[in-house]
Design a protein around this motif. Structure first.
Motif, PDB file in Angstrom:
ATOM      1  N   VAL A   1      16.273  -8.500 -13.612  1.00  0.00           N
ATOM      2  CA  VAL A   1      14.701  -8.636 -13.239  1.00  0.00           C
ATOM      3  C   VAL A   1      14.564  -8.142 -11.790  1.00  0.00           C
ATOM      4  CG1 VAL A   1      12.938 -10.480 -12.826  1.00  0.00           C
ATOM      5  CG2 VAL A   1      14.465 -10.482 -15.209  1.00  0.00           C
ATOM      6  N   ARG A   2      15.421  -8.637 -10.931  1.00  0.00           N
ATOM      7  CA  ARG A   2      15.407  -8.388  -9.505  1.00  0.00           C
ATOM      8  C   ARG A   2      15.183  -6.884  -9.393  1.00  0.00           C
ATOM      9  NH1 ARG A   2      19.524 -12.338  -8.893  1.00  0.00           N
ATOM     10  NH2 ARG A   2      21.186 -10.554  -8.558  1.00  0.00           N
ATOM     11  N   PHE A   3      16.240  -6.079 -10.115  1.00  0.00           N
ATOM     12  CA  PHE A   3      16.244  -4.723 -10.045  1.00  0.00           C
ATOM     13  C   PHE A   3      14.958  -3.909 -10.383  1.00  0.00           C
ATOM     14  CE2 PHE A   3      17.797  -0.296 -11.203  1.00  0.00           C
ATOM     15  CZ  PHE A   3      18.267   0.041  -9.974  1.00  0.00           C
ATOM     16  N   GLY A   4      14.686  -4.569 -11.591  1.00  0.00           N
ATOM     17  CA  GLY A   4      13.269  -3.891 -12.122  1.00  0.00           C
ATOM     18  C   GLY A   4      12.143  -4.144 -11.182  1.00  0.00           C
ATOM     19  N   SER A   5      12.084  -5.157 -10.653  1.00  0.00           N
ATOM     20  CA  SER A   5      11.173  -5.724  -9.589  1.00  0.00           C
ATOM     21  C   SER A   5      11.254  -4.421  -8.292  1.00  0.00           C
ATOM     22  CB  SER A   5      11.302  -7.010  -9.047  1.00  0.00           C
ATOM     23  OG  SER A   5      10.344  -7.242  -8.136  1.00  0.00           O
ATOM     24  N   LEU A   6      12.509  -4.223  -8.108  1.00  0.00           N
ATOM     25  CA  LEU A   6      12.737  -3.146  -6.932  1.00  0.00           C
ATOM     26  C   LEU A   6      12.312  -1.880  -7.394  1.00  0.00           C
ATOM     27  CD1 LEU A   6      13.950  -2.265  -4.117  1.00  0.00           C
ATOM     28  CD2 LEU A   6      16.108  -2.028  -5.546  1.00  0.00           C
ATOM     29  N   ALA A   7      12.507  -1.554  -8.530  1.00  0.00           N
ATOM     30  CA  ALA A   7      12.088  -0.181  -9.345  1.00  0.00           C
ATOM     31  C   ALA A   7      10.630  -0.191  -9.177  1.00  0.00           C
ATOM     32  CB  ALA A   7      12.825   0.047 -10.357  1.00  0.00           C
ATOM     33  N   ALA A   8       9.906  -0.982  -9.923  1.00  0.00           N
ATOM     34  CA  ALA A   8       8.664  -1.239  -9.858  1.00  0.00           C
ATOM     35  C   ALA A   8       7.718  -1.195  -8.785  1.00  0.00           C
ATOM     36  CB  ALA A   8       8.293  -2.433 -10.721  1.00  0.00           C
ATOM     37  N   GLY A   9       8.433  -1.803  -7.756  1.00  0.00           N
ATOM     38  CA  GLY A   9       7.722  -2.093  -6.242  1.00  0.00           C
ATOM     39  C   GLY A   9       7.858  -0.592  -5.578  1.00  0.00           C
ATOM     40  N   PHE A  10       9.002   0.160  -5.827  1.00  0.00           N
ATOM     41  CA  PHE A  10       9.106   1.306  -5.400  1.00  0.00           C
ATOM     42  C   PHE A  10       8.149   2.517  -6.111  1.00  0.00           C
ATOM     43  CE2 PHE A  10      11.621   5.615  -5.059  1.00  0.00           C
ATOM     44  CZ  PHE A  10      11.071   5.875  -3.613  1.00  0.00           C
ATOM     45  N   ALA A  11       8.069   2.404  -7.485  1.00  0.00           N
ATOM     46  CA  ALA A  11       7.499   3.296  -7.965  1.00  0.00           C
ATOM     47  C   ALA A  11       5.803   3.058  -7.739  1.00  0.00           C
ATOM     48  CB  ALA A  11       7.485   2.972  -9.606  1.00  0.00           C
ATOM     49  N   ALA A  12       5.395   1.929  -7.489  1.00  0.00           N
ATOM     50  CA  ALA A  12       3.737   1.582  -7.281  1.00  0.00           C
ATOM     51  C   ALA A  12       3.724   2.104  -6.074  1.00  0.00           C
ATOM     52  CB  ALA A  12       3.604   0.123  -7.213  1.00  0.00           C
ATOM     53  N   TYR A  13       4.688   2.034  -5.029  1.00  0.00           N
ATOM     54  CA  TYR A  13       4.689   2.333  -3.363  1.00  0.00           C
ATOM     55  C   TYR A  13       4.407   4.052  -3.462  1.00  0.00           C
ATOM     56  CZ  TYR A  13       6.175   3.998   0.910  1.00  0.00           C
ATOM     57  OH  TYR A  13       6.290   4.584   2.222  1.00  0.00           O
ATOM     58  N   GLN A  14       4.995   4.846  -4.318  1.00  0.00           N
ATOM     59  CA  GLN A  14       5.136   6.104  -4.506  1.00  0.00           C
ATOM     60  C   GLN A  14       3.774   6.615  -4.989  1.00  0.00           C
ATOM     61  OE1 GLN A  14       6.983   8.393  -2.933  1.00  0.00           O
ATOM     62  NE2 GLN A  14       8.391   7.015  -2.009  1.00  0.00           N
ATOM     63  N   LEU A  15       3.570   6.241  -6.175  1.00  0.00           N
ATOM     64  CA  LEU A  15       2.292   6.131  -6.816  1.00  0.00           C
ATOM     65  C   LEU A  15       1.016   6.095  -6.192  1.00  0.00           C
ATOM     66  CD1 LEU A  15       3.404   5.482 -10.788  1.00  0.00           C
ATOM     67  CD2 LEU A  15       3.353   7.788  -9.604  1.00  0.00           C
ATOM     68  N   SER A  16       0.896   5.276  -5.454  1.00  0.00           N
ATOM     69  CA  SER A  16      -0.218   4.843  -4.657  1.00  0.00           C
ATOM     70  C   SER A  16      -0.281   5.539  -3.456  1.00  0.00           C
ATOM     71  CB  SER A  16      -0.233   3.110  -4.624  1.00  0.00           C
ATOM     72  OG  SER A  16       0.849   2.964  -3.497  1.00  0.00           O
ATOM     73  N   ARG A  17       0.344   6.520  -3.230  1.00  0.00           N
ATOM     74  CA  ARG A  17       0.522   7.323  -1.800  1.00  0.00           C
ATOM     75  C   ARG A  17       1.015   6.475  -0.799  1.00  0.00           C
ATOM     76  NH1 ARG A  17      -5.699   9.749  -2.619  1.00  0.00           N
ATOM     77  NH2 ARG A  17      -5.062  10.937  -4.573  1.00  0.00           N
ATOM     78  N   ARG A  18       2.213   5.832  -0.978  1.00  0.00           N
ATOM     79  CA  ARG A  18       2.683   5.234   0.004  1.00  0.00           C
ATOM     80  C   ARG A  18       1.898   4.019   0.543  1.00  0.00           C
ATOM     81  NH1 ARG A  18       6.813   9.055   3.262  1.00  0.00           N
ATOM     82  NH2 ARG A  18       7.854   9.875   1.272  1.00  0.00           N
ATOM     83  N   ARG A  19       1.232   3.036  -0.298  1.00  0.00           N
ATOM     84  CA  ARG A  19       0.720   1.950   0.095  1.00  0.00           C
ATOM     85  C   ARG A  19       1.610   0.706   0.090  1.00  0.00           C
ATOM     86  NH1 ARG A  19      -4.084   4.263  -2.408  1.00  0.00           N
ATOM     87  NH2 ARG A  19      -5.470   4.888  -0.527  1.00  0.00           N
ATOM     88  N   ILE A  20       2.168   0.228   0.951  1.00  0.00           N
ATOM     89  CA  ILE A  20       3.234  -0.935   1.049  1.00  0.00           C
ATOM     90  C   ILE A  20       2.631  -2.116   0.332  1.00  0.00           C
ATOM     91  CG2 ILE A  20       4.418  -2.662   2.239  1.00  0.00           C
ATOM     92  CD1 ILE A  20       4.362  -0.494   4.681  1.00  0.00           C
ATOM     93  N   LEU A  21       1.200  -2.293   0.269  1.00  0.00           N
ATOM     94  CA  LEU A  21       0.808  -3.473  -0.504  1.00  0.00           C
ATOM     95  C   LEU A  21       0.856  -3.180  -2.105  1.00  0.00           C
ATOM     96  CD1 LEU A  21      -0.640  -6.272  -0.203  1.00  0.00           C
ATOM     97  CD2 LEU A  21      -2.586  -5.206  -0.360  1.00  0.00           C
ATOM     98  N   ALA A  22       0.799  -2.075  -2.281  1.00  0.00           N
ATOM     99  CA  ALA A  22       0.652  -1.735  -3.979  1.00  0.00           C
ATOM    100  C   ALA A  22       2.259  -1.878  -4.309  1.00  0.00           C
ATOM    101  CB  ALA A  22       0.470  -0.414  -4.119  1.00  0.00           C
ATOM    102  N   GLY A  23       3.140  -1.566  -3.664  1.00  0.00           N
ATOM    103  CA  GLY A  23       4.740  -1.744  -3.833  1.00  0.00           C
ATOM    104  C   GLY A  23       4.999  -3.292  -3.773  1.00  0.00           C
ATOM    105  N   ILE A  24       4.451  -4.114  -2.775  1.00  0.00           N
ATOM    106  CA  ILE A  24       4.681  -5.480  -2.864  1.00  0.00           C
ATOM    107  C   ILE A  24       3.885  -6.148  -4.020  1.00  0.00           C
ATOM    108  CG2 ILE A  24       4.167  -7.719  -1.741  1.00  0.00           C
ATOM    109  CD1 ILE A  24       4.366  -6.021   1.013  1.00  0.00           C
ATOM    110  N   ILE A  25       2.861  -5.744  -4.411  1.00  0.00           N
ATOM    111  CA  ILE A  25       2.237  -6.369  -5.737  1.00  0.00           C
ATOM    112  C   ILE A  25       2.815  -5.994  -6.965  1.00  0.00           C
ATOM    113  CG2 ILE A  25      -0.055  -6.670  -6.849  1.00  0.00           C
ATOM    114  CD1 ILE A  25      -1.418  -6.321  -4.118  1.00  0.00           C
ATOM    115  N   ALA A  26       3.159  -5.015  -7.195  1.00  0.00           N
ATOM    116  CA  ALA A  26       3.968  -4.678  -8.261  1.00  0.00           C
ATOM    117  C   ALA A  26       5.406  -5.427  -8.417  1.00  0.00           C
ATOM    118  CB  ALA A  26       4.138  -3.087  -8.160  1.00  0.00           C
TER     119      ALA A  26
END
Length: 120
Positions: free
Chosen positions: A80-105
């Protein structure tokens, strides 16, 4: 007989201690950084080195939180921790490097796991 411990004589000493030992040493470096920032070339080797070290430190803290957590985070399974990390990184990249999107994901993954764990 009166209790002459330091905390009874000067009840505000913890606040002074926090100010002197916690805030002041940290903020002095921040203020010096603000004052000297206008004289630093962002493309210089020293600036690149500082940015690299800062990024490495943040990555190390994140890795420690994911792989060697303490406290309540240790109760969350590694997948779950690793999945959270992966989801946050993916959201960060897909949102044009918006940190808040990565944190929320990342929070949604952990929050979703917590909700499922409560319901089961």
């Amino acid at each position: 007989m009166a209790d002459w411990t330091y905390s009874n004589v000067v009840p505000w000493w913890p606040y002074v201690f926090i100010l002197l030992a916690g805030w002041l040493p940290t903020d002095i470096w921040r203020y010096l950084g603000v004052v000297s920032a206008s004289r630093i070339d962002e493309t210089s080797e020293a600036a690149k080195l500082a940015r690299t070290i800062a990024t490495a430190l943040v990555a190390a803290v994140i890795a420690q939180l994911v792989f060697f957590p303490t406290g309540a985070l240790a109760d969350i399974p590694l997948p779950v921790r690793f999945g959270s990390l992966a989801a946050g990184f993916a959201a960060y990249q897909l949102s044009r490097r918006r940190i808040l999107a990565g944190i929320i994901a990342a929070e949604l993954v952990i929050g979703g796991w917590a909700l499922v764990a409560i319901l089961i």
